[in-house]
Scaffold this motif. Structure first.
Motif, PDB file in Angstrom:
ATOM      1  N   LEU A   6       0.843  -1.190   0.000  1.00 43.49           N
ATOM      2  CA  LEU A   6       0.000   0.000   0.000  1.00 43.49           C
ATOM      3  C   LEU A   6       0.877   1.238   0.000  1.00 43.49           C
ATOM      4  O   LEU A   6       1.721   1.405   0.888  1.00 43.49           O
ATOM      5  CB  LEU A   6      -0.903   0.015   1.242  1.00 43.49           C
ATOM      6  CG  LEU A   6      -1.776   1.255   1.439  1.00 43.49           C
ATOM      7  CD1 LEU A   6      -2.792   1.395   0.297  1.00 43.49           C
ATOM      8  CD2 LEU A   6      -2.472   1.197   2.795  1.00 43.49           C
ATOM      9  N   PHE A   7       0.689   2.094  -1.007  1.00 42.12           N
ATOM     10  CA  PHE A   7       1.352   3.397  -1.056  1.00 42.12           C
ATOM     11  C   PHE A   7       0.363   4.433  -0.555  1.00 42.12           C
ATOM     12  O   PHE A   7      -0.795   4.454  -1.000  1.00 42.12           O
ATOM     13  CB  PHE A   7       1.786   3.739  -2.487  1.00 42.12           C
ATOM     14  CG  PHE A   7       2.917   2.903  -2.984  1.00 42.12           C
ATOM     15  CD1 PHE A   7       4.221   3.141  -2.554  1.00 42.12           C
ATOM     16  CD2 PHE A   7       2.706   1.865  -3.876  1.00 42.12           C
ATOM     17  CE1 PHE A   7       5.281   2.370  -3.017  1.00 42.12           C
ATOM     18  CE2 PHE A   7       3.750   1.090  -4.346  1.00 42.12           C
ATOM     19  CZ  PHE A   7       5.041   1.346  -3.908  1.00 42.12           C
ATOM     20  N   GLY A  73      -9.976  -3.190   3.858  1.00 40.68           N
ATOM     21  CA  GLY A  73     -10.253  -4.600   4.088  1.00 40.68           C
ATOM     22  C   GLY A  73      -9.102  -5.546   3.787  1.00 40.68           C
ATOM     23  O   GLY A  73      -9.316  -6.750   3.688  1.00 40.68           O
ATOM     24  N   ARG A  74      -7.892  -5.062   3.666  1.00 42.20           N
ATOM     25  CA  ARG A  74      -6.754  -5.912   3.305  1.00 42.20           C
ATOM     26  C   ARG A  74      -5.652  -5.855   4.359  1.00 42.20           C
ATOM     27  O   ARG A  74      -5.493  -4.871   5.051  1.00 42.20           O
ATOM     28  CB  ARG A  74      -6.137  -5.446   1.984  1.00 42.20           C
ATOM     29  CG  ARG A  74      -7.050  -5.527   0.824  1.00 42.20           C
ATOM     30  CD  ARG A  74      -6.339  -5.133  -0.462  1.00 42.20           C
ATOM     31  NE  ARG A  74      -7.270  -5.009  -1.546  1.00 42.20           N
ATOM     32  CZ  ARG A  74      -7.748  -6.026  -2.260  1.00 42.20           C
ATOM     33  NH1 ARG A  74      -7.340  -7.248  -1.988  1.00 42.20           N
ATOM     34  NH2 ARG A  74      -8.605  -5.824  -3.231  1.00 42.20           N
ATOM     35  N   ALA A  75      -4.884  -6.913   4.390  1.00 42.33           N
ATOM     36  CA  ALA A  75      -3.653  -6.923   5.196  1.00 42.33           C
ATOM     37  C   ALA A  75      -2.505  -6.602   4.244  1.00 42.33           C
ATOM     38  O   ALA A  75      -2.463  -7.102   3.118  1.00 42.33           O
ATOM     39  CB  ALA A  75      -3.446  -8.294   5.824  1.00 42.33           C
ATOM     40  N   TYR A  76      -1.589  -5.755   4.694  1.00 42.09           N
ATOM     41  CA  TYR A  76      -0.481  -5.323   3.841  1.00 42.09           C
ATOM     42  C   TYR A  76       0.846  -5.782   4.418  1.00 42.09           C
ATOM     43  O   TYR A  76       1.120  -5.585   5.590  1.00 42.09           O
ATOM     44  CB  TYR A  76      -0.480  -3.793   3.694  1.00 42.09           C
ATOM     45  CG  TYR A  76      -1.716  -3.307   2.987  1.00 42.09           C
ATOM     46  CD1 TYR A  76      -1.803  -3.362   1.603  1.00 42.09           C
ATOM     47  CD2 TYR A  76      -2.818  -2.838   3.704  1.00 42.09           C
ATOM     48  CE1 TYR A  76      -2.946  -2.954   0.946  1.00 42.09           C
ATOM     49  CE2 TYR A  76      -3.961  -2.425   3.048  1.00 42.09           C
ATOM     50  CZ  TYR A  76      -4.023  -2.485   1.670  1.00 42.09           C
ATOM     51  OH  TYR A  76      -5.158  -2.093   1.019  1.00 42.09           O
ATOM     52  N   ARG A  77       1.662  -6.363   3.566  1.00 48.89           N
ATOM     53  CA  ARG A  77       3.018  -6.742   3.963  1.00 48.89           C
ATOM     54  C   ARG A  77       3.900  -5.499   4.055  1.00 48.89           C
ATOM     55  O   ARG A  77       4.790  -5.405   4.888  1.00 48.89           O
ATOM     56  CB  ARG A  77       3.581  -7.728   2.941  1.00 48.89           C
ATOM     57  CG  ARG A  77       5.040  -8.086   3.115  1.00 48.89           C
ATOM     58  CD  ARG A  77       5.226  -9.045   4.269  1.00 48.89           C
ATOM     59  NE  ARG A  77       6.614  -9.188   4.634  1.00 48.89           N
ATOM     60  CZ  ARG A  77       7.427 -10.120   4.158  1.00 48.89           C
ATOM     61  NH1 ARG A  77       6.991 -11.009   3.315  1.00 48.89           N
ATOM     62  NH2 ARG A  77       8.674 -10.157   4.561  1.00 48.89           N
ATOM     63  N   VAL A  94      -0.343   4.586   9.262  1.00 44.30           N
ATOM     64  CA  VAL A  94      -1.305   3.549   8.909  1.00 44.30           C
ATOM     65  C   VAL A  94      -1.009   2.305   9.741  1.00 44.30           C
ATOM     66  O   VAL A  94       0.090   1.757   9.659  1.00 44.30           O
ATOM     67  CB  VAL A  94      -1.214   3.211   7.405  1.00 44.30           C
ATOM     68  CG1 VAL A  94      -2.216   2.133   7.034  1.00 44.30           C
ATOM     69  CG2 VAL A  94      -1.417   4.465   6.575  1.00 44.30           C
ATOM     70  N   PRO A  95      -1.962   1.867  10.557  1.00 44.76           N
ATOM     71  CA  PRO A  95      -1.737   0.651  11.334  1.00 44.76           C
ATOM     72  C   PRO A  95      -1.514  -0.543  10.404  1.00 44.76           C
ATOM     73  O   PRO A  95      -2.230  -0.706   9.423  1.00 44.76           O
ATOM     74  CB  PRO A  95      -3.034   0.467  12.125  1.00 44.76           C
ATOM     75  CG  PRO A  95      -3.737   1.777  12.053  1.00 44.76           C
ATOM     76  CD  PRO A  95      -3.279   2.436  10.793  1.00 44.76           C
ATOM     77  N   ARG A 100       6.697  -0.995   7.614  1.00 42.38           N
ATOM     78  CA  ARG A 100       6.444   0.394   7.226  1.00 42.38           C
ATOM     79  C   ARG A 100       7.716   1.018   6.697  1.00 42.38           C
ATOM     80  O   ARG A 100       8.788   0.810   7.246  1.00 42.38           O
ATOM     81  CB  ARG A 100       5.991   1.214   8.431  1.00 42.38           C
ATOM     82  CG  ARG A 100       4.659   0.841   8.931  1.00 42.38           C
ATOM     83  CD  ARG A 100       4.291   1.715  10.095  1.00 42.38           C
ATOM     84  NE  ARG A 100       3.269   1.017  10.844  1.00 42.38           N
ATOM     85  CZ  ARG A 100       2.725   1.452  11.921  1.00 42.38           C
ATOM     86  NH1 ARG A 100       3.098   2.601  12.419  1.00 42.38           N
ATOM     87  NH2 ARG A 100       1.807   0.760  12.525  1.00 42.38           N
ATOM     88  N   GLU A 101       7.538   1.818   5.645  1.00 36.36           N
ATOM     89  CA  GLU A 101       8.660   2.577   5.099  1.00 36.36           C
ATOM     90  C   GLU A 101       8.160   3.974   4.760  1.00 36.36           C
ATOM     91  O   GLU A 101       6.965   4.169   4.536  1.00 36.36           O
ATOM     92  CB  GLU A 101       9.220   1.906   3.842  1.00 36.36           C
ATOM     93  CG  GLU A 101       9.820   0.545   4.110  1.00 36.36           C
ATOM     94  CD  GLU A 101      10.570  -0.014   2.923  1.00 36.36           C
ATOM     95  OE1 GLU A 101      11.104   0.778   2.108  1.00 36.36           O
ATOM     96  OE2 GLU A 101      10.618  -1.247   2.809  1.00 36.36           O
ATOM     97  N   HIS A 102       9.084   4.908   4.715  1.00 40.69           N
ATOM     98  CA  HIS A 102       8.732   6.269   4.306  1.00 40.69           C
ATOM     99  C   HIS A 102       9.711   6.733   3.233  1.00 40.69           C
ATOM    100  O   HIS A 102      10.918   6.653   3.422  1.00 40.69           O
ATOM    101  CB  HIS A 102       8.774   7.241   5.493  1.00 40.69           C
ATOM    102  CG  HIS A 102       8.510   8.643   5.066  1.00 40.69           C
ATOM    103  ND1 HIS A 102       7.257   9.071   4.676  1.00 40.69           N
ATOM    104  CD2 HIS A 102       9.328   9.711   4.914  1.00 40.69           C
ATOM    105  CE1 HIS A 102       7.337  10.341   4.318  1.00 40.69           C
ATOM    106  NE2 HIS A 102       8.574  10.749   4.447  1.00 40.69           N
TER     107      HIS A 102
END
Length: 149
Positions: A6-7, A73-77, A94-95, A100-102
């Motif tokens: 997710l971006f 509704g999705r889980a993100y790696r 974002v939980p 997580r990356e920035h």
């Protein structure tokens, strides 16, 4: 199995949309890609134009908020924020159970100058996002190769 990525940026109208377009070209075999914003904005026309220049059609893309069912509704790696915190921009948290990356990129909607100057600056942002996405995808591919039995 593909990992979800997710971006995220503020309005999902430029940077996150560009990253979402570039990742499938770089590693669509590894990732399912999504993008969203804190709040949905309107697609940035200059972004649509400069992406079309290099063969990416964002003319039907639309901005999605993080609360949209297809996003929430999705889980993100991987959750990757692409806002410019150094410019005082509100970058979302974002939980996620994933990584997580920035990546900091200027906001094309905040650019000033003539249309030609803003278009040139938007191209530089586009190219920086593409280069970053391609390098990130290559690194993830190498990690998978090393981890393979």
């Amino acid at each position: 199995m593909k990992d979800n990525v997710l971006f995220v940026c503020v309005h999902n109208s430029a940077r996150s949309q560009m990253a979402e377009a570039f990742l499938p070209a770089a590693a669509g075999d590894l990732f399912d890609v999504f993008s969203a914003g804190i709040e949905a904005g309107a697609m940035n026309r200059l972004v649509v134009d400069v992406m079309a220049e290099i063969g990416f059609d964002l003319s039907r893309a639309y901005a999605k908020p993080l609360s949209a069912p297809e996003i929430a509704g999705r889980a993100y790696r991987y959750v990757i924020t692409v806002c410019a915190e150094s410019d005082g921009e509100r970058c979302p948290v974002v939980p996620t159970q994933g990584r997580r990356e920035h990546w900091s990129f200027p906001d094309p909607s905040a650019l000033t100058g003539t249309i030609d100057e803003r278009r040139a600056q938007t191209r530089r942002i586009r190219d920086a996002i593409r280069d970053t996405v391609e390098a990130w995808a290559a690194a993830r591919r190498a990690e998978r190769t090393r981890a393979a039995p």
